[in-house]
Design a protein around this motif. Structure first.
Motif, PDB file in Angstrom:
ATOM      1  N   TYR A   1       0.872  -1.172   0.000  1.00 11.00           N
ATOM      2  CA  TYR A   1       0.000   0.000   0.000  1.00 11.00           C
ATOM      3  C   TYR A   1       0.911   1.224   0.000  1.00 11.00           C
ATOM      4  CZ  TYR A   1      -3.595  -3.265   1.733  1.00 11.00           C
ATOM      5  OH  TYR A   1      -4.457  -4.319   1.898  1.00 11.00           O
ATOM      6  N   GLU A   2       0.801   2.056  -1.016  1.00 11.36           N
ATOM      7  CA  GLU A   2       1.610   3.271  -1.066  1.00 11.36           C
ATOM      8  C   GLU A   2       0.783   4.438  -0.550  1.00 11.36           C
ATOM      9  OE1 GLU A   2       4.455   5.887  -4.089  1.00 11.36           O
ATOM     10  OE2 GLU A   2       3.519   4.022  -4.775  1.00 11.36           O
ATOM     11  N   GLY A   3       1.322   5.150   0.426  1.00 13.24           N
ATOM     12  CA  GLY A   3       0.571   6.269   0.971  1.00 13.24           C
ATOM     13  C   GLY A   3       1.362   7.034   1.996  1.00 13.24           C
ATOM     14  N   ASP A   4       0.761   8.126   2.458  1.00 15.62           N
ATOM     15  CA  ASP A   4       1.367   9.028   3.426  1.00 15.62           C
ATOM     16  C   ASP A   4       0.730   8.789   4.781  1.00 15.62           C
ATOM     17  OD1 ASP A   4       2.343  11.097   4.943  1.00 15.62           O
ATOM     18  OD2 ASP A   4       1.755  12.689   3.560  1.00 15.62           O
TER      19      ASP A   4
ATOM     20  N   ALA B   1      -4.835  10.710   7.188  1.00 12.97           N
ATOM     21  CA  ALA B   1      -5.770   9.698   7.679  1.00 12.97           C
ATOM     22  C   ALA B   1      -6.525   9.048   6.525  1.00 12.97           C
ATOM     23  CB  ALA B   1      -6.751  10.329   8.665  1.00 12.97           C
ATOM     24  N   ALA B   2      -6.811   9.816   5.481  1.00 10.60           N
ATOM     25  CA  ALA B   2      -7.554   9.282   4.344  1.00 10.60           C
ATOM     26  C   ALA B   2      -6.767   8.209   3.586  1.00 10.60           C
ATOM     27  CB  ALA B   2      -7.922  10.420   3.386  1.00 10.60           C
ATOM     28  N   GLU B   3      -5.448   8.162   3.784  1.00  7.64           N
ATOM     29  CA  GLU B   3      -4.631   7.174   3.086  1.00  7.64           C
ATOM     30  C   GLU B   3      -4.338   5.940   3.938  1.00  7.64           C
ATOM     31  OE1 GLU B   3      -1.274   8.857   1.004  1.00  7.64           O
ATOM     32  OE2 GLU B   3      -2.407  10.672   0.504  1.00  7.64           O
ATOM     33  N   ILE B   4      -4.204   6.105   5.245  1.00  8.58           N
ATOM     34  CA  ILE B   4      -3.937   4.950   6.096  1.00  8.58           C
ATOM     35  C   ILE B   4      -5.227   4.272   6.552  1.00  8.58           C
ATOM     36  CG2 ILE B   4      -3.730   6.383   8.172  1.00  8.58           C
ATOM     37  CD1 ILE B   4      -1.857   3.065   7.400  1.00  8.58           C
TER      38      ILE B   4
ATOM     39  N   LEU C   1      -6.073   0.147   7.188  1.00 10.39           N
ATOM     40  CA  LEU C   1      -6.370  -0.432   8.488  1.00 10.39           C
ATOM     41  C   LEU C   1      -7.726  -1.134   8.499  1.00 10.39           C
ATOM     42  CD1 LEU C   1      -5.162   2.524  10.759  1.00 10.39           C
ATOM     43  CD2 LEU C   1      -3.943   0.383  10.309  1.00 10.39           C
ATOM     44  N   SER C   2      -8.717  -0.529   7.865  1.00 12.48           N
ATOM     45  CA  SER C   2     -10.064  -1.104   7.877  1.00 12.48           C
ATOM     46  C   SER C   2     -10.197  -2.274   6.910  1.00 12.48           C
ATOM     47  CB  SER C   2     -11.103  -0.030   7.523  1.00 12.48           C
ATOM     48  OG  SER C   2     -10.874   0.492   6.227  1.00 12.48           O
ATOM     49  N   GLY C   3      -9.476  -2.206   5.773  1.00 13.55           N
ATOM     50  CA  GLY C   3      -9.595  -3.266   4.775  1.00 13.55           C
ATOM     51  C   GLY C   3      -8.708  -4.469   5.059  1.00 13.55           C
ATOM     52  N   TYR C   4      -7.480  -4.224   5.454  1.00 13.79           N
ATOM     53  CA  TYR C   4      -6.537  -5.321   5.709  1.00 13.79           C
ATOM     54  C   TYR C   4      -6.727  -5.910   7.105  1.00 13.79           C
ATOM     55  CZ  TYR C   4      -2.082  -7.846   5.932  1.00 13.79           C
ATOM     56  OH  TYR C   4      -1.119  -8.817   6.066  1.00 13.79           O
ATOM     57  N   ARG C   5      -7.061  -5.098   8.077  1.00 20.90           N
ATOM     58  CA  ARG C   5      -7.319  -5.482   9.460  1.00 20.90           C
ATOM     59  C   ARG C   5      -6.211  -6.372  10.024  1.00 20.90           C
ATOM     60  NH1 ARG C   5     -11.153  -3.336  11.657  1.00 20.90           N
ATOM     61  NH2 ARG C   5     -10.820  -4.614  13.536  1.00 20.90           N
TER      62      ARG C   5
ATOM     63  N   CYS D   1       3.544  13.483  14.284  1.00 21.40           N
ATOM     64  CA  CYS D   1       2.166  13.563  13.782  1.00 21.40           C
ATOM     65  C   CYS D   1       1.768  12.296  13.037  1.00 21.40           C
ATOM     66  CB  CYS D   1       1.997  14.784  12.885  1.00 21.40           C
ATOM     67  SG  CYS D   1       2.223  16.344  13.757  1.00 21.40           S
ATOM     68  N   GLY D   2       2.725  11.683  12.337  1.00 19.59           N
ATOM     69  CA  GLY D   2       2.417  10.437  11.640  1.00 19.59           C
ATOM     70  C   GLY D   2       1.998   9.344  12.597  1.00 19.59           C
ATOM     71  N   VAL D   3       2.676   9.235  13.728  1.00 14.40           N
ATOM     72  CA  VAL D   3       2.308   8.216  14.713  1.00 14.40           C
ATOM     73  C   VAL D   3       0.952   8.525  15.336  1.00 14.40           C
ATOM     74  CG1 VAL D   3       2.921   7.284  16.989  1.00 14.40           C
ATOM     75  CG2 VAL D   3       4.635   7.426  15.193  1.00 14.40           C
ATOM     76  N   MET D   4       0.662   9.796  15.582  1.00 10.90           N
ATOM     77  CA  MET D   4      -0.653  10.136  16.132  1.00 10.90           C
ATOM     78  C   MET D   4      -1.772   9.763  15.160  1.00 10.90           C
ATOM     79  SD  MET D   4      -1.960  13.703  17.804  1.00 10.90           S
ATOM     80  CE  MET D   4      -3.521  13.747  18.691  1.00 10.90           C
ATOM     81  N   THR D   5      -1.540   9.995  13.869  1.00 12.69           N
ATOM     82  CA  THR D   5      -2.530   9.600  12.866  1.00 12.69           C
ATOM     83  C   THR D   5      -2.737   8.097  12.878  1.00 12.69           C
ATOM     84  OG1 THR D   5      -1.918  11.478  11.471  1.00 12.69           O
ATOM     85  CG2 THR D   5      -3.106   9.684  10.405  1.00 12.69           C
TER      86      THR D   5
END
Length: 326
Positions: free
Chosen positions: A47-50, A54-57, A61-65, A94-98
């Motif tokens: 999964y490539e993302g930032d 939140a819209a990218e991670i 999280l919800s799909g792969y679980r 901030c990345g860890v908080m997200t």
């Protein structure tokens, strides 16, 4: 077990991916590839993302679980962190908080977080254990300490189970020679020594020979990257054994130190020739000795480094540098 490796295309992350695969686990990687290498990971869902978005991670999280989230997606150059602290607090803190907020929303409760001995700052004792005061002397260390504090709070308040692993000097490469350490710029001693040995650099620069050590050169604790990866799986097992949501903290190091000149001489023995060296002034704020007290990981996790010898660590890295693929 399903594992999601955040920053899985980086040096330590890619070794974690391979360790998980060898253990028979299902693995996915989330990475923005700003510093990681696609060539370092194979046979894995990507999964490539930032992580700051939140819209990218969230969809991951919800799909792969995943059953376990492992975080390796930090920027880690000390000098850069002092020049551009905003970059470090945005990416690391901030990345860890997200990530934590996303895990909370989707009811994911197992996290192993890669931290650093940089949270301790200037050592007050020759062997540093987890009770040593935390007093970072650079923005990188502070960003990691802020992350640790957030993780601890989320464990206490929201039922997260997390292990924080404070690394000393991650070193070496997978013995297969297929993955290794490739940073730009490269700031770590062993790869810089081997870059000079293989001809990718003219020489290795050594900073100071007047430190308060046995030979005047800085002393550091080097731990093989695969031994680090093994500790992450043991930390996951420990989280599963806990009776309630828990925050666990461990140092990871060999518990022995080698000076810069000892590393150079060991590398020369491995490669079979002299490696050119240039002596420079010592760097401001460079502690003379950084050695881990890692007894807690050994006693509680049952963790024992499999490649503790300096020459074996260097030999695995040397194979990688000769066959470097990315």
């Amino acid at each position: 077990m399903k594992a999601l490796v955040i920053g899985g295309a980086g040096y330590i992350g890619s070794h974690m991916v391979k360790t998980l695969q060898r253990a028979g686990h299902e693995v996915a990687v989330f990475d923005n590839f700003s510093t990681g290498h696609r060539e370092a990971i194979e046979d894995v869902k990507i999964y490539e993302g930032d992580l700051q978005a939140a819209a990218e991670i969230d969809p991951v999280l919800s799909g792969y679980r995943p059953d376990l989230v492992l975080h390796f997606a930090a920027r880690s150059l000390v000098a850069e962190s002092m020049v551009d602290p905003a970059l470090y607090h945005a990416n690391n803190t901030c990345g860890v908080m997200t990530l934590l907020d996303g895990m909370r929303r989707h009811k994911l409760d197992r996290l192993v977080f890669s931290s650093t001995a940089a949270v301790y700052g200037f050592p007050q004792q020759r062997r540093i254990d987890e009770s040593h005061p935390t007093a970072p002397i650079n923005t990188y260390g502070w960003s990691k300490l802020f992350c640790e504090s957030m993780i601890s709070d989320y464990c206490r308040a929201y039922g997260l189970r997390a292990a924080v692993l404070r690394y000393f000097n991650a070193s070496g490469a997978d013995p297969s020679g297929t993955i290794g350490e490739a940073h730009e710029p490269e700031t770590h001693l062993i790869p810089n020594v081997l870059r000079a040995a293989v001809g990718r650099a003219d020489k290795v620069t050594v900073f100071g020979k007047d430190h308060d050590t046995r030979d005047g050169y800085c002393v550091r604790d080097y731990i093989h990257v695969n031994d680090l990866a093994d500790a992450h799986l043991l930390a996951y097992d420990a989280l599963n054994r806990a009776d309630q949501p828990d925050f666990q903290l461990y140092n990871l190091g060999n518990g022995q130190g080698f000076s810069v000149i000892e590393v150079l001489r060991a590398a020369e023995a491995v490669v079979g020739r002299t490696i050119p060296m240039e002596l420079a002034d010592r760097r401001a704020g460079d502690p003379p000795v950084l050695v881990a007290g890692a007894g807690k990981a050994r006693s509680i996790l049952g963790w024992t480094p499999k490649i503790p010898e300096l020459h074996r660590i260097i030999a695995t890295a040397w194979r990688w540098h000769q066959e470097q693929r990315y």
